[in-house]
Design a protein around this motif. Structure first.
Motif, short mmCIF file in Angstrom:
data_model
loop_
_atom_site.label_atom_id
_atom_site.label_comp_id
_atom_site.label_asym_id
_atom_site.label_seq_id
_atom_site.Cartn_x
_atom_site.Cartn_y
_atom_site.Cartn_z
N ARG A 148 -4.51 -3.57 -1.03
CA ARG A 148 -3.09 -3.83 -0.73
C ARG A 148 -2.80 -3.78 0.77
O ARG A 148 -1.86 -4.43 1.23
CB ARG A 148 -2.21 -2.81 -1.45
CG ARG A 148 -2.20 -3.02 -2.95
CD ARG A 148 -1.50 -1.87 -3.65
NE ARG A 148 -1.81 -1.91 -5.08
CZ ARG A 148 -1.48 -0.95 -5.93
NH1 ARG A 148 -0.83 0.11 -5.51
NH2 ARG A 148 -1.78 -1.05 -7.20
N ARG A 149 -3.60 -2.97 1.50
CA ARG A 149 -3.37 -2.87 2.94
C ARG A 149 -3.65 -4.16 3.69
O ARG A 149 -3.15 -4.34 4.79
CB ARG A 149 -4.28 -1.77 3.51
CG ARG A 149 -3.56 -0.46 3.59
CD ARG A 149 -4.37 0.58 4.35
NE ARG A 149 -4.04 1.86 3.76
CZ ARG A 149 -4.89 2.61 3.08
NH1 ARG A 149 -6.15 2.25 2.96
NH2 ARG A 149 -4.49 3.73 2.52
N LYS A 170 -5.51 0.42 -3.29
CA LYS A 170 -4.71 0.63 -2.10
C LYS A 170 -5.36 0.00 -0.87
O LYS A 170 -4.68 -0.55 0.00
CB LYS A 170 -4.47 2.12 -1.86
CG LYS A 170 -2.99 2.43 -1.74
CD LYS A 170 -2.73 3.89 -1.47
CE LYS A 170 -1.40 4.27 -2.08
NZ LYS A 170 -1.14 5.70 -1.99
N GLY A 171 -6.69 0.09 -0.84
CA GLY A 171 -7.42 -0.53 0.27
C GLY A 171 -7.19 -2.03 0.30
O GLY A 171 -7.03 -2.63 1.37
N ASN A 191 -10.54 0.51 -5.52
CA ASN A 191 -9.74 0.88 -4.35
C ASN A 191 -8.55 -0.07 -4.16
O ASN A 191 -8.48 -0.81 -3.17
CB ASN A 191 -10.65 0.87 -3.11
CG ASN A 191 -9.92 1.37 -1.87
OD1 ASN A 191 -8.78 1.83 -1.95
ND2 ASN A 191 -10.57 1.26 -0.72
N PRO A 233 0.82 -1.23 0.00
CA PRO A 233 0.00 0.00 0.00
C PRO A 233 0.85 1.27 0.00
O PRO A 233 0.53 2.25 0.65
CB PRO A 233 -0.80 -0.13 1.31
CG PRO A 233 0.07 -0.94 2.20
CD PRO A 233 0.83 -1.88 1.32
N TYR A 261 4.55 -1.07 4.31
CA TYR A 261 3.19 -1.31 4.83
C TYR A 261 2.85 -0.24 5.86
O TYR A 261 1.79 -0.27 6.47
CB TYR A 261 3.11 -2.67 5.52
CG TYR A 261 2.69 -3.85 4.67
CD1 TYR A 261 1.42 -3.92 4.12
CD2 TYR A 261 3.57 -4.91 4.44
CE1 TYR A 261 1.03 -5.02 3.36
CE2 TYR A 261 3.18 -6.02 3.69
CZ TYR A 261 1.90 -6.07 3.15
OH TYR A 261 1.52 -7.15 2.41
#
Lengths: 276, 355
Positions: free
Chosen positions: B79-80, B76-77, B74, A108, B108
């Motif tokens: 990937r988190r 990035k959401g 989303n 992220p 992270y």
């Protein structure tokens, strides 16, 4: 297994961008430290160029109003920062090949961090090369005949140009996806760009088509700007075109254009690349 | 409760020989806390699915949600909350094992201290202590994979994606890695795993989806699939090819399908459901009939058996140049995959001969 909080700290985008960029920069710098071939290339090549050109051509090339070593150094500085940008392209291609880009893209992290880390670490490498070249130049008789602010402005301008140009090469590296291709391709671009210029010989000595190319070549403006700022101009007439008459402004505009065009292109490209 | 929900995923690549449909409308559902294996040969579309769900490539059409988050809208959401480990260990060669993991932790956004602490924990957990402070360059293939897998676990991911985690590893490293994955699974991590090996899917997953040509061709638990293809295979090698007809008749009585005879007439094979007992009966009857054998044994079904049963053709384990993702460039680089059919068959477990 130890539990790790899955709720991550709520950082603001700017500090994320900065911290991610720095994390990747640090990774690249460790790489430079651990792969001496790259560092040797960045150190030895500038020394070699300064010594070779100053010793081999100094007797044969006449420059009006100054000796060849004074004339030459700005040319070699410009050539080195332009060539240094190749690292950005080759390293992006290498990262893609090794699959680490997929790792980065599945994290992220800030979208531009890998590119910022890449171009930052190449700026560091270029700075090291620059310091070594200047020391070598001083040893073979080069002198700065300007004020300290002018000198620093000259160094800054060279590094800035190299930095902006590494974004161009980074895009090329992501597009060709092979470190070998990028090395070959960049030499096809970089040799004409640096040699058909005023870097090593005064441009008025060139045959007409090459002279016209040289006068409009952005590298010529960079060299001319560095010569002015280091006080190494001599008394040779400067071609009567705007870019050569206003080299510093030309370089700044060139840098701005490269960044405005290539930073967004690079970030867009990065968002869609995948290793294999 | 569902954690991965994908509907109608498609992806088409352009190639010299025309468009290649890497995915042709794939639906996928993974319940929370379970392990799903995508089983298929090279070019089936396994890697393409993983790349879509991990936000690396966008589907041409279709939707995918990971823990309710849309992978396209989303990324990035997503990937988190995910961890990814691929068939090519995505580690930095020049960094040490520790530095690689610390970097991943920082990216992270765990912060420096937590990232270092977690890197130490993972180095211990994966028994890489001795190698943690050496550049990855000098690591063996198995160690690289372990660092890569550790990288996927820097956060406790809600979903762990493992794309052919053991392809190209020697059998010992494979077993070691299975062991690690089994421990994770015991902790309740949801895993989506791709593999070319039926045994791997069998060992690690709750549920298997067999895919071919970008589509699901079968789905079920390992037992359900095995029931379809008849569990273990009973294989004999005859001294005289002339005996193949009577041998075939005997084997047909104990097998769960029609026995097959190899072209040279010396090998006869049949699927059995009752394990070694079938072998004992067959051996007794062959002996009574005076049929001499070179060899006899059981082997576990392979992907080829599954494919032969489900599609009527063998799994194409050779590399096709068309597929950009699954089969691309196997021969390049140091960590080239071993993709030829002979190699795939060497991964088949040895026949368990009756003692």
């Amino acid at each position: 297994m130890t539990a790790i909080a899955s709720t991550l700290p709520d950082w603001n985008p700017l500090s994320l961008w900065y911290s991610d960029g720095w994390t990747v920069t640090k990774r690249n710098l460790i790489k430079i430290k651990r792969s001496p071939d790259m560092l040797v290339f960045a150190v030895i090549q500038p020394i070699m160029f300064v010594v070779l050109f100053s010793q081999v051509y100094a007797g044969a090339i006449q420059v009006q109003g100054t000796d060849y070593v004074q004339f030459l150094m700005a040319g070699i500085f410009a050539q080195t920062v332009v060539f240094g940008a190749t690292f950005s392209g080759a390293a992006m291609a290498q990262d893609l090949k090794e699959g680490i880009i997929d790792r980065f893209r599945s994290l992220p992290m800030s979208a531009s961090a890998v590119l910022i880390g890449r171009t930052n670490s190449d700026l560091v490498l270029n700075t090291i090369s620059m310091v070594i070249m200047m020391a070598t130049g001083l040893a073979v008789g080069w002198r700065v005949n300007s004020t300290v602010p002018e000198f620093l402005a000259g160094v800054g301008l060279l590094l800035l140009f190299g930095y902006a140009f590494s974004w161009v090469m980074a895009l090329l590296g992501m597009s060709v996806k092979s470190p070998e291709v990028i090395n070959n391709a960049s030499f096809l671009i970089l040799f004409p760009l640096t040699f058909i210029s005023n870097a090593f010989v005064p441009s008025e000595t060139l045959p007409t088509p090459l002279r016209i190319f040289a006068e409009f070549n952005p590298v010529s403006s960079l060299v001319q700007a560095a010569r002015q700022l280091f006080g190494n101009e001599g008394s040779a007439p400067v071609p009567d075109i705007w870019t050569m008459q206003n080299p510093i402004l030309t370089v700044l505009i060139g840098v701005a254009v490269m960044l405005i065009v290539f930073v967004p292109l690079c970030i867009r490209k990065f968002a869609s690349i995948s290793s294999r | 409760m569902t954690i991965i929900e994908a509907r109608g995923l498609t992806k088409t690549y352009k190639s010299k020989s025309g468009p290649v449909h890497a995915l042709a409308g794939l639906d996928l559902t993974v319940p929370r806390g379970t392990v799903k294996a995508l089983l298929g040969p090279n070019g089936a579309g396994k890697t393409t699915v993983v790349k879509m769900l991990t936000t690396l490539i966008r589907p041409d059409s279709g939707t995918a949600l990971v823990d309710g988050i849309d992978v396209v809208a989303n990324p990035k959401g997503v990937r988190r909350i995910i961890g990814v480990s691929g068939q090519y260990a995505a580690v930095d060669e020049n960094l040490t094992g520790f530095e690689n993991l610390e970097m991943v932790g920082r990216l992270y956004h765990l912060g420096g201290r937590a990232a270092r602490k977690r890197a130490h924990e993972l180095i211990d957990l994966f028994e890489l202590t001795a190698a943690g402070n050496r550049p990855v360059k000098g690591f063996s293939g198995g160690m690289r994979r372990r660092i890569d897998l550790a990288g996927a676990l820097v956060i406790n991911p809600k979903v762990l994606f493992l794309d052919e985690p053991t392809t190209g590893l020697d059998p010992r490293s494979r077993l070691a890695l299975w062991d690690v994955i089994k421990r994770l699974v015991a902790d309740g991590t949801t895993v989506l795993l791709t593999t070319q090996y039926l045994e791997e899917a069998d060992q690690l997953s709750d549920d298997i989806m067999v895919i071919d040509g970008g589509k699901a061709i079968a789905e079920g638990t390992s037992d359900e699939l095995k029931a379809q293809i008849g569990g273990h295979r009973l294989v004999i090698a005859l001294v005289n090819a002339a005996d193949s007809a009577p041998a075939r008749q005997i084997m047909a009585r104990y097998g769960s399908g029609e026995p097959t005879v190899t072209t040279d007439g010396r090998g006869v094979e049949v699927a059995v459901t009752d394990g070694p007992a079938g072998l004992q009966h067959v051996l007794a009857e062959l002996g009574a009939a005076g049929i001499d054998l070179h060899d006899a044994g059981m082997r576990r079904p392979t992907l080829d058996d599954v494919f032969l049963k489900l599609t009527g053709h063998k799994a194409d384990l050779s590399v096709t140049d068309d597929d950009e993702t699954d089969a691309a460039k196997p021969a390049k680089g140091r960590r080239a995959r071993t993709d030829n059919p002979s190699d795939a068959s060497s991964d088949t477990p040895p026949r368990e001969l009756v003692k």
